[in-house]
Scaffold this motif. Structure first.
Motif, PDB file in Angstrom:
ATOM      1  N   THR A 123       0.835  -1.209   0.000  1.00  0.00           N
ATOM      2  CA  THR A 123       0.000   0.000   0.000  1.00  0.00           C
ATOM      3  C   THR A 123       0.863   1.250   0.000  1.00  0.00           C
ATOM      4  N   GLU A 124       1.926   1.229   0.804  1.00  0.00           N
ATOM      5  CA  GLU A 124       2.822   2.385   0.873  1.00  0.00           C
ATOM      6  C   GLU A 124       3.519   2.608  -0.474  1.00  0.00           C
ATOM      7  N   MET A 125       3.842   1.510  -1.163  1.00  0.00           N
ATOM      8  CA  MET A 125       4.490   1.623  -2.466  1.00  0.00           C
ATOM      9  C   MET A 125       3.557   2.289  -3.471  1.00  0.00           C
ATOM     10  N   ASP A 126       2.276   1.946  -3.441  1.00  0.00           N
ATOM     11  CA  ASP A 126       1.307   2.596  -4.326  1.00  0.00           C
ATOM     12  C   ASP A 126       1.282   4.102  -4.082  1.00  0.00           C
ATOM     13  N   LYS A 127       1.326   4.490  -2.809  1.00  0.00           N
ATOM     14  CA  LYS A 127       1.341   5.916  -2.472  1.00  0.00           C
ATOM     15  C   LYS A 127       2.595   6.591  -3.011  1.00  0.00           C
ATOM     16  N   LEU A 128       3.726   5.923  -2.867  1.00  0.00           N
ATOM     17  CA  LEU A 128       4.996   6.507  -3.318  1.00  0.00           C
ATOM     18  C   LEU A 128       5.043   6.660  -4.832  1.00  0.00           C
ATOM     19  N   VAL A 129       4.525   5.669  -5.558  1.00  0.00           N
ATOM     20  CA  VAL A 129       4.501   5.742  -7.025  1.00  0.00           C
ATOM     21  C   VAL A 129       3.679   6.955  -7.472  1.00  0.00           C
ATOM     22  N   ALA A 130       2.526   7.156  -6.822  1.00  0.00           N
ATOM     23  CA  ALA A 130       1.694   8.324  -7.156  1.00  0.00           C
ATOM     24  C   ALA A 130       2.389   9.621  -6.750  1.00  0.00           C
ATOM     25  N   PHE A 131       3.138   9.581  -5.654  1.00  0.00           N
ATOM     26  CA  PHE A 131       3.787  10.785  -5.136  1.00  0.00           C
ATOM     27  C   PHE A 131       4.889  11.282  -6.074  1.00  0.00           C
ATOM     28  N   VAL A 132       5.692  10.374  -6.640  1.00  0.00           N
ATOM     29  CA  VAL A 132       6.830  10.791  -7.470  1.00  0.00           C
ATOM     30  C   VAL A 132       6.453  10.972  -8.944  1.00  0.00           C
ATOM     31  N   PHE A 133       5.263  10.509  -9.351  1.00  0.00           N
ATOM     32  CA  PHE A 133       4.858  10.609 -10.759  1.00  0.00           C
ATOM     33  C   PHE A 133       5.013  12.052 -11.268  1.00  0.00           C
ATOM     34  N   PRO A 134       5.579  12.276 -12.460  1.00  0.00           N
ATOM     35  CA  PRO A 134       5.905  11.304 -13.520  1.00  0.00           C
ATOM     36  C   PRO A 134       7.306  10.717 -13.417  1.00  0.00           C
ATOM     37  N   GLU A 135       8.048  11.003 -12.329  1.00  0.00           N
ATOM     38  CA  GLU A 135       9.376  10.417 -12.151  1.00  0.00           C
ATOM     39  C   GLU A 135       9.236   8.912 -11.920  1.00  0.00           C
ATOM     40  N   THR A 136      10.306   8.201 -12.185  1.00  0.00           N
ATOM     41  CA  THR A 136      10.260   6.735 -12.039  1.00  0.00           C
ATOM     42  C   THR A 136      11.294   6.227 -11.039  1.00  0.00           C
ATOM     43  N   GLU A 137      11.869   7.125 -10.226  1.00  0.00           N
ATOM     44  CA  GLU A 137      12.806   6.708  -9.186  1.00  0.00           C
ATOM     45  C   GLU A 137      12.334   7.236  -7.847  1.00  0.00           C
ATOM     46  N   ILE A 138      12.358   6.371  -6.855  1.00  0.00           N
ATOM     47  CA  ILE A 138      11.939   6.737  -5.493  1.00  0.00           C
ATOM     48  C   ILE A 138      13.177   6.810  -4.618  1.00  0.00           C
ATOM     49  N   SER A 139      13.437   7.972  -4.081  1.00  0.00           N
ATOM     50  CA  SER A 139      14.619   8.198  -3.249  1.00  0.00           C
ATOM     51  C   SER A 139      14.245   8.199  -1.776  1.00  0.00           C
ATOM     52  N   VAL A 140      15.283   8.259  -0.926  1.00  0.00           N
ATOM     53  CA  VAL A 140      15.040   8.357   0.520  1.00  0.00           C
ATOM     54  C   VAL A 140      14.229   9.604   0.827  1.00  0.00           C
ATOM     55  N   GLN A 141      14.566  10.703   0.158  1.00  0.00           N
ATOM     56  CA  GLN A 141      13.854  11.964   0.398  1.00  0.00           C
ATOM     57  C   GLN A 141      12.365  11.811   0.074  1.00  0.00           C
ATOM     58  N   ALA A 142      12.063  11.109  -1.031  1.00  0.00           N
ATOM     59  CA  ALA A 142      10.664  10.900  -1.397  1.00  0.00           C
ATOM     60  C   ALA A 142       9.941  10.065  -0.344  1.00  0.00           C
ATOM     61  N   VAL A 143      10.625   9.038   0.155  1.00  0.00           N
ATOM     62  CA  VAL A 143      10.027   8.191   1.194  1.00  0.00           C
ATOM     63  C   VAL A 143       9.698   9.025   2.422  1.00  0.00           C
ATOM     64  N   ARG A 144      10.635   9.878   2.827  1.00  0.00           N
ATOM     65  CA  ARG A 144      10.428  10.674   4.044  1.00  0.00           C
ATOM     66  C   ARG A 144       9.400  11.780   3.838  1.00  0.00           C
ATOM     67  N   GLN A 145       9.319  12.295   2.621  1.00  0.00           N
ATOM     68  CA  GLN A 145       8.327  13.340   2.359  1.00  0.00           C
ATOM     69  C   GLN A 145       6.921  12.758   2.269  1.00  0.00           C
TER      70      GLN A 145
END
Length: 231
Positions: A123-145
């Motif tokens: 579930t958290e991964m789905d949120k992260l994918v939507a959060f970084v879109f249209p980017e395709t890389e998830i960083s530590v900063q994205a996880v924490r934000q």
């Protein structure tokens, strides 16, 4: 919870809406010996068009006729919860399935937050994918934000305040927890679960258990386990 007669009635009854029906028997380990014998005899009369999934905790005793029939006509599989050190790998696997890349440090950070709950991780991964879109890389900063501190204003903080006998802070945290549209009863359940973990950690520490053993026992790792040890 259902009687064996109810199971047998459901197992084999045609469906009005589908060509096949799948029956799942949970808690098969609680069947009486007589019920197991009766179900084993019935299972030998069925074919693949009437599948039955049998679930139980622990190992299936294949010396018992019912479980041996299950193995003979179908297959037996054992599913274990992943160890905490496997979670970063699962996080990266979920990311690949969604067409994004999760960095190693981000996977480790996410694992520290989530623990061994794969459904929560997905579930958290789905949120992260939507959060970084249209980017395709998830960083530590994205996880924490995106995820932030998943334990902020959580039952852990509440338990910590209670443990320190800080009533003012505890009431403040409780108001914040309940204002997040959460009912009191689930919060109570979470508190009970938290204190259960505390007692478990204390017993393991008293018996000189290794940190890795404590992590496996409570299903947490890293900072969360250290915080439990501190409490």
């Amino acid at each position: 919870e259902d009687s064996l007669d109810h199971l047998l009635e459901a197992w084999g009854s045609p469906s009005l809406f589908a060509k096949q029906i799948l029956v799942v028997l949970k808690g098969a380990g609680r069947l009486t010996a007589a019920d197991r014998e009766r179900l084993a005899a019935e299972a030998e009369l069925r074919d693949a068009s009437q599948p039955l999934v049998v679930c139980l905790q622990g190992r299936a005793n294949l010396s018992l006729k019912f479980f041996s029939v299950c193995a003979k006509h179908g297959f037996v599989a054992e599913f274990r919860s992943p160890f905490v050190n496997h979670i970063p790998g699962w996080a990266q696997r979920f990311a690949r399935e969604r067409g994004v890349r999760l960095t190693e440090s981000a996977a480790s950070d996410l694992a520290d937050h989530i623990g061994t709950d794969l459904l929560a991780l997905s579930t958290e991964m789905d949120k992260l994918v939507a959060f970084v879109f249209p980017e395709t890389e998830i960083s530590v900063q994205a996880v924490r934000q995106c995820a932030g501190d998943l334990h902020q204003h959580s039952t852990f903080d509440l338990a910590d305040a209670l443990g320190q006998r800080n009533g003012k802070r505890a009431f403040g945290l409780l108001r914040q927890v309940l204002s997040d549209e959460k009912r009191a009863l689930p919060v109570l359940y979470a508190m009970v679960s938290h204190f259960r973990r505390l007692w478990q950690v204390k017993d393991l520490r008293d018996s000189k258990a290794a940190d890795s053993e404590i992590e496996r026992a409570v299903g947490l790792r890293g900072a969360r386990v250290r915080a439990l040890v501190g409490q």
